[in-house]
Design a protein around this motif. Structure first.
Motif, short mmCIF file in Angstrom:
data_model
loop_
_atom_site.label_atom_id
_atom_site.label_comp_id
_atom_site.label_asym_id
_atom_site.label_seq_id
_atom_site.Cartn_x
_atom_site.Cartn_y
_atom_site.Cartn_z
N LEU A 67 0.83 -1.12 0.01
CA LEU A 67 0.04 -0.05 -0.01
C LEU A 67 0.89 1.26 0.04
O LEU A 67 1.95 1.25 0.78
N GLN A 68 0.66 2.25 -0.77
CA GLN A 68 1.09 3.53 -1.06
C GLN A 68 1.71 4.18 0.35
O GLN A 68 2.74 4.68 0.25
N ARG A 69 0.85 4.31 1.35
CA ARG A 69 1.19 5.12 2.59
C ARG A 69 2.46 4.63 3.18
O ARG A 69 3.18 5.39 3.76
N THR A 70 2.67 3.31 2.90
CA THR A 70 4.07 2.77 3.51
C THR A 70 5.16 3.24 2.63
O THR A 70 6.28 3.48 3.11
N HIS A 71 5.16 3.09 1.29
CA HIS A 71 6.10 3.58 0.46
C HIS A 71 6.34 4.86 0.64
O HIS A 71 7.51 5.31 0.93
N GLN A 72 5.35 5.79 0.85
CA GLN A 72 5.52 7.08 0.93
C GLN A 72 6.21 7.38 2.56
O GLN A 72 6.99 8.44 2.48
N SER A 73 6.25 6.51 3.39
CA SER A 73 6.67 7.00 4.73
C SER A 73 7.99 6.56 4.72
O SER A 73 8.88 6.85 5.45
N VAL A 74 8.70 5.98 3.76
CA VAL A 74 10.37 5.39 3.75
C VAL A 74 10.89 5.98 2.30
O VAL A 74 11.90 5.47 2.02
N GLN A 75 10.06 7.03 1.66
CA GLN A 75 10.52 7.38 0.42
C GLN A 75 12.01 8.11 0.47
O GLN A 75 12.79 7.94 -0.57
N GLY A 76 12.18 8.77 1.59
CA GLY A 76 13.73 9.25 1.66
C GLY A 76 14.73 8.10 1.61
O GLY A 76 15.73 8.29 1.00
N PHE A 77 14.34 6.89 2.08
CA PHE A 77 15.33 5.89 2.05
C PHE A 77 15.42 5.27 0.90
O PHE A 77 16.67 4.94 0.35
N LEU A 78 14.44 5.21 0.20
CA LEU A 78 14.30 4.67 -1.11
C LEU A 78 15.14 5.73 -2.21
O LEU A 78 15.69 5.13 -3.22
N ASP A 79 14.88 7.00 -1.96
CA ASP A 79 15.67 7.77 -2.86
C ASP A 79 17.09 7.60 -2.86
O ASP A 79 17.83 8.17 -3.47
N LEU A 80 17.65 6.98 -1.73
CA LEU A 80 19.07 6.70 -1.38
C LEU A 80 19.43 5.62 -2.40
O LEU A 80 20.70 5.28 -2.45
#
Length: 214
Positions: A67-80
């Motif tokens: 679900l997207q709300r979990t993806h958005q919550s860790v977006q900073g780490f994914l951007d790394l």
């Protein structure tokens, strides 16, 4: 877990967080696994503060629900560029026909009756069209087995949902599901657990210090 290279017992560190705030949270509307809501402004700010507090941690993998709300919550780490894997086992419990509705004690006695049943150990109950805690626990076990089968991932970040988090913590810490409400949660709270190969131990309980303004 034993590391042949060092001759020492290695510790698997799990940073377990709930997703950031959504407008549904604010309005008291049930989301469950069937409502794929996004973070609101506060939720994005919470995610940014968590990232600022923990971006120094060398995570080997980031796990989220689908679900997207979990993806958005860790977006900073994914951007790394950190490795990311979504797993349906981490999805929120399905509340069936009640998803997308506001539920209070006055409006829906059936909902609260089911919650009381869970506290009494009747964890095979579910709302019409929804899941029971037993069913959530069964799908979570697939994720737990996967996580423990990867000793090379020594430090991981897991983002999921409130009720499902309570079920998962019961499983990891060997509590009956009837005790799940003992594990409190807030948006973007952190539970930090260590696993040595035989048992899990909690090192941080519903930590929200990272959400305080600096």
């Amino acid at each position: 877990m034993f590391s042949k290279a060092s001759g020492k017992v290695s510790v698997k560190k799990i940073y377990l967080i709930r997703h950031g705030q959504t407008d549904f949270n604010v309005r008291g509307i049930v989301q469950g696994s069937g409502v794929d809501s996004s973070l609101n402004e506060t939720g994005h700010r919470q995610a940014a503060r968590f990232f600022a507090a923990y971006k120094h941690v060398k995570f080997d993998k980031v796990y989220t629900s689908t679900l997207q709300r979990t993806h958005q919550s860790v977006q900073g780490f994914l951007d790394l560029g950190l490795p990311h894997e979504q797993h349906a086992g981490l999805n929120e419990i399905s509340w069936g026909a009640r998803e997308g509705t506001r539920i209070t004690a006055e409006e829906d006695a059936e909902y609260h009756e089911v919650l009381q049943g869970w506290k009494q150990g009747i964890t095979n109950l579910g709302l019409p069209g929804g899941e029971s805690p037993d069913q959530v626990a069964a799908r979570q076990r697939l994720f737990i087995e996967l996580m423990l089968s990867r000793p090379e991932e020594e430090t991981i970040l897991v983002c999921m949902h409130g009720r499902a988090m309570r079920v998962l913590l019961c499983q990891l810490l060997n509590y009956p599901l009837s005790c799940m409400d003992s594990f409190e949660h807030r948006n973007l709270c952190l539970y930090k657990l260590h696993y040595t190969g035989s048992m899990f131990a909690v090192h941080s309980f519903m930590d929200t210090m990272h959400l305080q303004p600096t």
